[in-house]
Enzyme design. Sequence first.
Site, PDB file in Angstrom:
ATOM      1  N   ASN A 194       8.997 -23.685  -8.588  1.00 18.86           N
ATOM      2  CA  ASN A 194       9.226 -23.559  -7.155  1.00 18.86           C
ATOM      3  C   ASN A 194       8.481 -22.315  -6.653  1.00 18.86           C
ATOM      4  O   ASN A 194       8.666 -21.230  -7.202  1.00 18.86           O
ATOM      5  CB  ASN A 194      10.721 -23.426  -6.886  1.00 18.86           C
ATOM      6  CG  ASN A 194      11.069 -23.581  -5.428  1.00 18.86           C
ATOM      7  OD1 ASN A 194      10.354 -23.076  -4.558  1.00 18.86           O
ATOM      8  ND2 ASN A 194      12.160 -24.268  -5.146  1.00 18.86           N
ATOM      9  N   HIS A 328      20.083 -29.078  -1.211  1.00 12.60           N
ATOM     10  CA  HIS A 328      20.118 -30.211  -2.135  1.00 12.60           C
ATOM     11  C   HIS A 328      21.544 -30.761  -2.186  1.00 12.60           C
ATOM     12  O   HIS A 328      22.469 -30.161  -1.643  1.00 12.60           O
ATOM     13  CB  HIS A 328      19.705 -29.780  -3.541  1.00 12.60           C
ATOM     14  CG  HIS A 328      18.325 -29.191  -3.619  1.00 12.60           C
ATOM     15  ND1 HIS A 328      17.215 -29.821  -3.101  1.00 12.60           N
ATOM     16  CD2 HIS A 328      17.888 -28.031  -4.162  1.00 12.60           C
ATOM     17  CE1 HIS A 328      16.151 -29.077  -3.324  1.00 12.60           C
ATOM     18  NE2 HIS A 328      16.535 -27.978  -3.963  1.00 12.60           N
TER      19      HIS A 328
END
Length: 354
Positions: A194, A328
Site C-alpha cells: 500500500n 474496508h
Amino acid sequence: MRLGWYLAIFTLIVLHGFYSHLQRRIEVYLWNQIKHKQLPPSQCAEIREVILQESMKRMKANTFRKYMNDLQKCPWKYNQTEHDLLRLQFGSCCDAAHMLIVTQENSPLGFQIKYETNSKKVTINEKIFQMLPKVSPFTSKPLDTCAIVGNGGILQNSFCGDEIDKTDYVFRFNLPPMTIADDIGTKSNIVSANPSILIQRFHKLHERRRPFIDLLKDYNSAMILLPAFSYLHNMDVSFRALHTVQDFDLPNKVIFFHPEYLKNISIYWRKKGLKVKRLSSGLMLVSAAIELCKKITLYGFWPFSEDLEGDNIPHHYYDNRVPKPGFHSMPEEFYFYTQMHLKGILHLKVGLCS
C-alpha cells in the site's frame, strides 16, 4: 565469576525458548486430536446451510466464531466444478491472467490509462512504458498450489510456516515483517504494498531509502505489487519504489495493479452485495488467485479481536493497529471466504496447522 553469570543467563534463555517451543508443539498435538474428532455429517451440513444462506450482518460475532470453531472439525474437500464456475465468472468480468497488472501489451505506448477512483487519465509515455513488463507473468499456465497469507493475529502460534512454504506460489500483503517463520513461513512470490506504507514508514522514499531496501530483502526475489494508478497521489511514490529497487540492483520486480481490473472486480463484488468504499487488497488478490491457481489455501485471514476460543488476539501478527473505520469491511469479506470454503473453492485455514 561474571562469565558464570552470563552462562547461567544464556542457559535460562535457551531453556525458556525450548520450553516455549515444546509447549506450542503440545498445543498443536492437542489441537489436531480435537480436529480429528470430526462432527457428525448432519451437524456439518447444518452449519453449511446456515452460513450459505445467512448474511454476516444478521449473525452475531460470537455465533459465527462458534460456527468457525465447529467447521475445523468438519472435513473439507476441493470441488473443481465450483472452482471452475467461479473462475469462469471472474475470467469473464476481470481476466486476471492478462489484466491484473499493467503491461506493455495491455497498455501500449500512447494509451490513456484511467485512474481507478476518478475519471482522470494518464498517458503511457516512453518513461512509463519502459517501467512496465512486456507481458503478464500469469498468462503461460495456471499456478498449481497457492498460499495466500494474510496478516491476522490468528497466525501467532499457528505453526503454519511449513505448510505455507511447501506451496508453489505465495501471496503476501502490505510489506509484512517476516519475523515468525514457524507461523508465517519464509517464501514469497508476490507481495502487495500500500503506498500509504511508503509514505508513512519510508517518507515517500525522498530521504534515506536503505530501510525500504533492507525490508525488501526479506522477500528474496518476490514481485512487489503497487496500486500506482488507483489515486493521483499514488503514482509518484510507486514510481520511486520501482526506481529505488533498480538503483540498488535488487532481484525484485515492481509491478502495478491495472486500474481496470480493480474497477471490474469491485463491480463484481458490489453486485454480490459487498458495499464498501474499497475492497481490501486481500479480496483483490484472493479473487485473482481463483483465476490463476489450481488449488488455494488462505492463512491469516481473521477479522475479529478474539480467536476461536475467545482469547484476545492482536489485529496483525506484528502489531495491533486497526484499519481506518468504514474503509474496508473485513468481516463481510471473510464471510465470503467462508462460503467459498464451504463450496470447496478454497481452503480457509483458521487456527493451528498440523
